[in-house]
Design a protein around this motif. Sequence first.
Motif, short mmCIF file in Angstrom:
data_model
loop_
_atom_site.label_atom_id
_atom_site.label_comp_id
_atom_site.label_asym_id
_atom_site.label_seq_id
_atom_site.Cartn_x
_atom_site.Cartn_y
_atom_site.Cartn_z
N LEU A 244 -6.52 10.14 -9.31
CA LEU A 244 -5.73 9.12 -10.00
C LEU A 244 -4.27 9.09 -9.54
O LEU A 244 -3.46 8.36 -10.12
CB LEU A 244 -5.79 9.35 -11.52
CG LEU A 244 -7.19 9.30 -12.15
CD1 LEU A 244 -7.09 9.57 -13.65
CD2 LEU A 244 -7.85 7.95 -11.89
N ASN A 245 -3.94 9.85 -8.53
CA ASN A 245 -2.57 9.91 -8.04
C ASN A 245 -2.28 8.64 -7.23
O ASN A 245 -2.56 8.56 -6.03
CB ASN A 245 -2.37 11.16 -7.18
CG ASN A 245 -0.91 11.40 -6.85
OD1 ASN A 245 -0.15 10.47 -6.60
ND2 ASN A 245 -0.52 12.66 -6.84
N THR A 246 -1.71 7.63 -7.90
CA THR A 246 -1.48 6.35 -7.23
C THR A 246 -0.35 6.43 -6.21
O THR A 246 -0.32 5.64 -5.26
CB THR A 246 -1.15 5.25 -8.27
OG1 THR A 246 -0.06 5.67 -9.09
CG2 THR A 246 -2.36 4.95 -9.14
N GLY A 253 -2.35 4.39 1.84
CA GLY A 253 -2.69 3.02 2.21
C GLY A 253 -1.76 2.49 3.30
O GLY A 253 -2.21 1.89 4.28
N ILE A 254 -0.46 2.71 3.14
CA ILE A 254 0.50 2.26 4.16
C ILE A 254 0.22 2.95 5.49
O ILE A 254 0.23 2.32 6.55
CB ILE A 254 1.94 2.55 3.70
CG1 ILE A 254 2.29 1.77 2.45
CG2 ILE A 254 2.93 2.22 4.82
CD1 ILE A 254 3.65 2.10 1.88
N SER A 255 -0.03 4.26 5.42
CA SER A 255 -0.30 5.02 6.64
C SER A 255 -1.54 4.50 7.35
O SER A 255 -1.57 4.38 8.58
CB SER A 255 -0.46 6.50 6.30
OG SER A 255 0.70 7.04 5.70
N LEU A 256 -2.58 4.19 6.56
CA LEU A 256 -3.82 3.67 7.15
C LEU A 256 -3.61 2.30 7.78
O LEU A 256 -4.20 1.99 8.82
CB LEU A 256 -4.91 3.61 6.06
CG LEU A 256 -5.48 4.97 5.62
CD1 LEU A 256 -6.27 4.81 4.33
CD2 LEU A 256 -6.36 5.56 6.72
N VAL A 257 -2.78 1.47 7.15
CA VAL A 257 -2.46 0.17 7.76
C VAL A 257 -1.80 0.38 9.11
O VAL A 257 -2.15 -0.26 10.11
CB VAL A 257 -1.54 -0.66 6.84
CG1 VAL A 257 -1.04 -1.91 7.59
CG2 VAL A 257 -2.25 -1.08 5.58
N ASP A 258 -0.84 1.30 9.16
CA ASP A 258 -0.14 1.54 10.42
C ASP A 258 -1.07 2.10 11.49
O ASP A 258 -0.92 1.82 12.68
CB ASP A 258 1.02 2.52 10.20
CG ASP A 258 2.09 2.36 11.26
OD1 ASP A 258 1.96 3.00 12.31
OD2 ASP A 258 3.03 1.58 11.05
N GLU A 259 -2.06 2.89 11.07
CA GLU A 259 -3.03 3.46 12.01
C GLU A 259 -4.13 2.47 12.39
O GLU A 259 -4.98 2.77 13.22
CB GLU A 259 -3.66 4.71 11.40
CG GLU A 259 -2.71 5.89 11.28
CD GLU A 259 -2.36 6.49 12.63
OE1 GLU A 259 -3.26 6.98 13.34
OE2 GLU A 259 -1.16 6.43 12.99
N VAL A 272 -4.20 0.75 -6.20
CA VAL A 272 -2.84 0.85 -6.73
C VAL A 272 -2.44 -0.47 -7.40
O VAL A 272 -1.84 -0.47 -8.48
CB VAL A 272 -1.84 1.20 -5.60
CG1 VAL A 272 -0.41 1.23 -6.15
CG2 VAL A 272 -2.19 2.55 -4.98
N PHE A 273 -2.79 -1.59 -6.78
CA PHE A 273 -2.45 -2.89 -7.36
C PHE A 273 -3.13 -3.09 -8.72
O PHE A 273 -2.54 -3.70 -9.62
CB PHE A 273 -2.86 -4.01 -6.40
CG PHE A 273 -2.55 -5.39 -6.93
CD1 PHE A 273 -1.24 -5.86 -6.96
CD2 PHE A 273 -3.56 -6.21 -7.41
CE1 PHE A 273 -0.93 -7.12 -7.46
CE2 PHE A 273 -3.27 -7.47 -7.91
CZ PHE A 273 -1.95 -7.93 -7.93
N ASN A 274 -4.33 -2.58 -8.87
CA ASN A 274 -5.07 -2.75 -10.13
C ASN A 274 -4.62 -1.79 -11.22
O ASN A 274 -5.09 -1.87 -12.36
CB ASN A 274 -6.57 -2.55 -9.88
CG ASN A 274 -7.18 -3.67 -9.05
OD1 ASN A 274 -6.61 -4.76 -8.95
ND2 ASN A 274 -8.32 -3.41 -8.45
N ALA A 283 2.29 -2.34 -3.31
CA ALA A 283 0.95 -2.31 -2.73
C ALA A 283 0.50 -3.72 -2.34
O ALA A 283 -0.11 -3.92 -1.28
CB ALA A 283 -0.04 -1.70 -3.72
N ALA A 284 0.82 -4.71 -3.18
CA ALA A 284 0.48 -6.09 -2.84
C ALA A 284 1.18 -6.53 -1.56
O ALA A 284 0.61 -7.23 -0.72
CB ALA A 284 0.87 -7.02 -4.00
N PHE A 285 2.43 -6.10 -1.40
CA PHE A 285 3.20 -6.45 -0.19
C PHE A 285 2.52 -5.87 1.05
O PHE A 285 2.39 -6.56 2.07
CB PHE A 285 4.63 -5.94 -0.32
CG PHE A 285 5.48 -6.27 0.86
CD1 PHE A 285 5.99 -7.55 1.04
CD2 PHE A 285 5.79 -5.30 1.81
CE1 PHE A 285 6.78 -7.86 2.14
CE2 PHE A 285 6.58 -5.60 2.90
CZ PHE A 285 7.08 -6.89 3.07
#
Length: 326
Positions: A244-246, A253-259, A272-274, A283-285
């Motif tokens: 549950l650690n958002t 999530g950001i790191s995975l996008v960059d990868e 995270v958005f939910n 997170a939406a951004f």
Amino acid sequence: MVSSRLINNDDEYIDGLLDSSPAIVDAIYKRFARKVKHMVTGWGGNIKEAANVFEDVIMAIYDYAHLHKLTLTNHFEPFFLYACQLKWKQDLMQKEPGKAMSFHPVAPAPGLDEQHIRYIEAALAAPHPHVRQGADNTREELEEIIADQRERWFHTKDGPNRKVSIYVIITAIIGAGLAGLLFVSPWHKDIYRQFSGTEMVHAHHQPTEQDTALLMHQAAAAFNHGHFNKAIGLLNQIIVRDSLNTTARYYRGISLVDEGNLAEARKDLQTVFNSHSPFRYDAAFYMALSYIRERDKQQCLEWVLKIPENAPIYWKAARLKEEISY
């Protein structure tokens, strides 16, 4: 580039200074630079003196917190602004003692308790760093960050950069022209790199800390140096222990996008958005930015529009919307 997100608690400012966090220093300048400038100039000072007050207070807080445990139970704003007032009174006593005697520092609402006033007085009375032994690389990094902020927030027209040479103007015009020729479509720009920059803000850890706190500190160090694959590995360990650690999910999530692992990134960012996390609209951004990587303008726009005007990330989202609508 640093994030403009809301600071979650007042101790984050102290922790960020102790870690020489560019995001925290940027947040301090954004919130307080104009107020300190108006205070100093309103009491007979100039812009350069205001910059000196601002910088001296930041370094005094760092030096004091570095040597003593400093936990804020008051809000950071009255703490910092009162410290700036007291520092300016000290400087004014050297410059114009008569005027200084009529200047009485008062902490802004909701005020400060006596303990925090003593913290400030002790910090401003502490010896200068040149009398201390040993190197402090974090302090040097903090000084460099502050030097970069001075021109942005305390710029004066009297400096050596007042006049721009004809050569520089011509170069800028030529550069703008070439940019227009090279980047006819916004999709030919690296919009993702333009907007993706952020920093993982984290609590300053103690050497004795173990488990999640230390892992979060290590993950932040990797993330902020652009070592996203390493950050993912560390954040994975945190999420295994606490699903549950958002905060961990947001930065993973950001790191995975960059990868380039967009499907897994979106699972984290959607979670995270939910949630009720303070990172919800951040997170939406980054969901929007994940679609930038696929050049999916429609999905990007849909996620940008989910961000309300009162969200700290909104100003950045509005710029992204303009960019993709060009």
